[in-house]
Design a protein around this motif. Sequence first.
Motif, PDB file in Angstrom:
ATOM      1  N   THR A  75      63.754 148.646  60.064  1.00  0.00           N
ATOM      2  CA  THR A  75      62.697 149.198  60.925  1.00  0.00           C
ATOM      3  C   THR A  75      61.528 148.219  60.932  1.00  0.00           C
ATOM      4  O   THR A  75      61.448 147.300  60.102  1.00  0.00           O
ATOM      5  N   GLN A  76      60.602 148.437  61.838  1.00  0.00           N
ATOM      6  CA  GLN A  76      59.454 147.534  61.963  1.00  0.00           C
ATOM      7  C   GLN A  76      58.283 147.928  61.074  1.00  0.00           C
ATOM      8  O   GLN A  76      57.559 147.065  60.592  1.00  0.00           O
ATOM      9  N   ARG A  77      58.110 149.223  60.834  1.00  0.00           N
ATOM     10  CA  ARG A  77      56.856 149.640  60.207  1.00  0.00           C
ATOM     11  C   ARG A  77      57.016 150.490  58.951  1.00  0.00           C
ATOM     12  O   ARG A  77      56.011 150.840  58.323  1.00  0.00           O
ATOM     13  N   LEU A  78      58.209 150.834  58.583  1.00  0.00           N
ATOM     14  CA  LEU A  78      58.359 151.659  57.384  1.00  0.00           C
ATOM     15  C   LEU A  78      58.208 150.793  56.136  1.00  0.00           C
ATOM     16  O   LEU A  78      58.832 149.737  56.022  1.00  0.00           O
ATOM     17  N   PRO A  79      57.391 151.239  55.171  1.00  0.00           N
ATOM     18  CA  PRO A  79      57.137 150.429  53.971  1.00  0.00           C
ATOM     19  C   PRO A  79      58.319 150.449  53.014  1.00  0.00           C
ATOM     20  O   PRO A  79      59.167 151.350  53.058  1.00  0.00           O
ATOM     21  N   TYR A 119      94.633 160.579  39.789  1.00  0.00           N
ATOM     22  CA  TYR A 119      93.423 160.116  40.473  1.00  0.00           C
ATOM     23  C   TYR A 119      93.676 160.186  41.974  1.00  0.00           C
ATOM     24  O   TYR A 119      94.555 159.513  42.505  1.00  0.00           O
ATOM     25  N   GLU A 120      92.856 160.998  42.668  1.00  0.00           N
ATOM     26  CA  GLU A 120      93.089 161.268  44.078  1.00  0.00           C
ATOM     27  C   GLU A 120      92.201 160.462  45.018  1.00  0.00           C
ATOM     28  O   GLU A 120      92.374 160.526  46.237  1.00  0.00           O
ATOM     29  N   GLY A 121      91.244 159.705  44.471  1.00  0.00           N
ATOM     30  CA  GLY A 121      90.316 158.954  45.310  1.00  0.00           C
ATOM     31  C   GLY A 121      88.931 159.572  45.269  1.00  0.00           C
ATOM     32  O   GLY A 121      88.600 160.330  44.358  1.00  0.00           O
ATOM     33  N   GLY A 122      88.112 159.270  46.265  1.00  0.00           N
ATOM     34  CA  GLY A 122      86.746 159.784  46.265  1.00  0.00           C
ATOM     35  C   GLY A 122      85.953 159.260  47.435  1.00  0.00           C
ATOM     36  O   GLY A 122      86.444 159.232  48.570  1.00  0.00           O
ATOM     37  N   GLY A 123      84.731 158.817  47.189  1.00  0.00           N
ATOM     38  CA  GLY A 123      83.871 158.343  48.267  1.00  0.00           C
ATOM     39  C   GLY A 123      82.854 157.330  47.779  1.00  0.00           C
ATOM     40  O   GLY A 123      82.582 157.220  46.575  1.00  0.00           O
ATOM     41  N   ILE A 124      82.308 156.592  48.724  1.00  0.00           N
ATOM     42  CA  ILE A 124      81.294 155.563  48.447  1.00  0.00           C
ATOM     43  C   ILE A 124      80.138 155.770  49.415  1.00  0.00           C
ATOM     44  O   ILE A 124      80.360 155.894  50.630  1.00  0.00           O
ATOM     45  N   ALA A 125      78.927 155.805  48.890  1.00  0.00           N
ATOM     46  CA  ALA A 125      77.735 155.965  49.730  1.00  0.00           C
ATOM     47  C   ALA A 125      76.624 155.068  49.185  1.00  0.00           C
ATOM     48  O   ALA A 125      76.672 154.627  48.025  1.00  0.00           O
ATOM     49  N   PRO A 126      75.606 154.772  49.994  1.00  0.00           N
ATOM     50  CA  PRO A 126      74.490 153.968  49.489  1.00  0.00           C
ATOM     51  C   PRO A 126      73.755 154.678  48.353  1.00  0.00           C
ATOM     52  O   PRO A 126      73.590 155.900  48.377  1.00  0.00           O
ATOM     53  N   GLY A 127      73.313 153.898  47.366  1.00  0.00           N
ATOM     54  CA  GLY A 127      72.492 154.438  46.297  1.00  0.00           C
ATOM     55  C   GLY A 127      71.054 154.624  46.752  1.00  0.00           C
ATOM     56  O   GLY A 127      70.674 154.252  47.866  1.00  0.00           O
ATOM     57  N   LEU A 128      70.231 155.184  45.872  1.00  0.00           N
ATOM     58  CA  LEU A 128      68.849 155.493  46.225  1.00  0.00           C
ATOM     59  C   LEU A 128      68.074 154.261  46.674  1.00  0.00           C
ATOM     60  O   LEU A 128      67.426 154.256  47.724  1.00  0.00           O
ATOM     61  N   ARG A 129      68.134 153.201  45.891  1.00  0.00           N
ATOM     62  CA  ARG A 129      67.363 152.000  46.224  1.00  0.00           C
ATOM     63  C   ARG A 129      67.926 151.293  47.449  1.00  0.00           C
ATOM     64  O   ARG A 129      67.177 150.682  48.214  1.00  0.00           O
ATOM     65  N   MET A 130      69.207 151.383  47.654  1.00  0.00           N
ATOM     66  CA  MET A 130      69.803 150.800  48.850  1.00  0.00           C
ATOM     67  C   MET A 130      69.305 151.527  50.102  1.00  0.00           C
ATOM     68  O   MET A 130      68.998 150.904  51.122  1.00  0.00           O
ATOM     69  N   LYS A 131      69.208 152.842  50.028  1.00  0.00           N
ATOM     70  CA  LYS A 131      68.690 153.614  51.157  1.00  0.00           C
ATOM     71  C   LYS A 131      67.228 153.267  51.436  1.00  0.00           C
ATOM     72  O   LYS A 131      66.824 153.075  52.589  1.00  0.00           O
ATOM     73  N   LEU A 132      66.426 153.194  50.377  1.00  0.00           N
ATOM     74  CA  LEU A 132      65.009 152.861  50.554  1.00  0.00           C
ATOM     75  C   LEU A 132      64.843 151.468  51.152  1.00  0.00           C
ATOM     76  O   LEU A 132      64.019 151.253  52.052  1.00  0.00           O
ATOM     77  N   LYS A 133      65.637 150.521  50.663  1.00  0.00           N
ATOM     78  CA  LYS A 133      65.548 149.158  51.172  1.00  0.00           C
ATOM     79  C   LYS A 133      66.019 149.081  52.616  1.00  0.00           C
ATOM     80  O   LYS A 133      65.435 148.345  53.442  1.00  0.00           O
ATOM     81  N   ALA A 134      67.045 149.831  52.962  1.00  0.00           N
ATOM     82  CA  ALA A 134      67.563 149.803  54.333  1.00  0.00           C
ATOM     83  C   ALA A 134      66.524 150.325  55.326  1.00  0.00           C
ATOM     84  O   ALA A 134      66.371 149.775  56.422  1.00  0.00           O
ATOM     85  N   LEU A 135      65.798 151.376  54.956  1.00  0.00           N
ATOM     86  CA  LEU A 135      64.769 151.912  55.848  1.00  0.00           C
ATOM     87  C   LEU A 135      63.696 150.868  56.138  1.00  0.00           C
ATOM     88  O   LEU A 135      63.201 150.753  57.267  1.00  0.00           O
ATOM     89  N   HIS A 136      63.343 150.098  55.122  1.00  0.00           N
ATOM     90  CA  HIS A 136      62.332 149.055  55.304  1.00  0.00           C
ATOM     91  C   HIS A 136      62.903 147.867  56.096  1.00  0.00           C
ATOM     92  O   HIS A 136      62.241 147.339  56.996  1.00  0.00           O
ATOM     93  N   THR A 137      64.115 147.476  55.792  1.00  0.00           N
ATOM     94  CA  THR A 137      64.719 146.279  56.382  1.00  0.00           C
ATOM     95  C   THR A 137      65.034 146.463  57.858  1.00  0.00           C
ATOM     96  O   THR A 137      64.836 145.539  58.663  1.00  0.00           O
TER      97      THR A 137
END
Length: 239
Positions: free
Chosen positions: A150-154, A130-148
């Motif tokens: 910013t001021q106007r993104l739904p 096992y050599e390792g890998g990576g961690i990134a935001p999931g789909l819903r985390m990305k969508l929630k972050a854009l809303h959280t």
Amino acid sequence: MQSIAVDAGNTGTKYGIFEGNNLVKQGYFQGLENIPAEITNHTFEHAIVASVAADAADYSARLSVTGKTVVLSAQTALPVLNNYKTPQTLGADRIAAAVGAHYFFPEQNCLVFDAGTAITHEFVTSNGSYEGGGIAPGLRMKLKALHTFTQRLPLIDQIPDNFTLTGQTTQESILSGVLVGTIAELNGLIQLYSKKAPDLTVILCGGDAGFFESKLKGRIFVIPELVLIGLHRILIHNV
């Protein structure tokens, strides 16, 4: 006699009940107070508990086990060689996915995507390293972050089946950025790892595996139970 694997994640807990090597039942619950009766009212031969959120001991204390209970940690013996530089910080679900991949494809280089709250990827070589890998935001985390943040993104809380490459409304543009962007991200990783290991086997698991299955390039194996099976292989390695 049956054994049990418990995987306590960020948003809930999955469990798998095994007879021998066979996964005969699996389920999901949220919170220690909601552990199903089929777990608390049953005695198991062996158990393994892994947690990336709550204290794993809180779960193991609620299990009736006649044999051994393994609480997965950096000190737990593994059926793969762990080359991660900081094993004490490695998520239990990540190493379990890697172990599961090597179990299903023991002589192949494997790239595992676990698409859930976060999207992780793990690389396991054909000789079981096992050599390792990576961690990134999931789909819903990305969508929630854009809303959280910013001021106007739904807030978009549903992942649609249909979306466009070029968004012509704000909602379409968010979906393009997040969904198309993440698909490109995963396909890019497949391309990069394929240069590293030309005979690469790609495996998908996690709650959003179904979304990505038909959208990634090449042959993809979807194994929803990969983490539970990986945990069970670690359990077997320790009893």
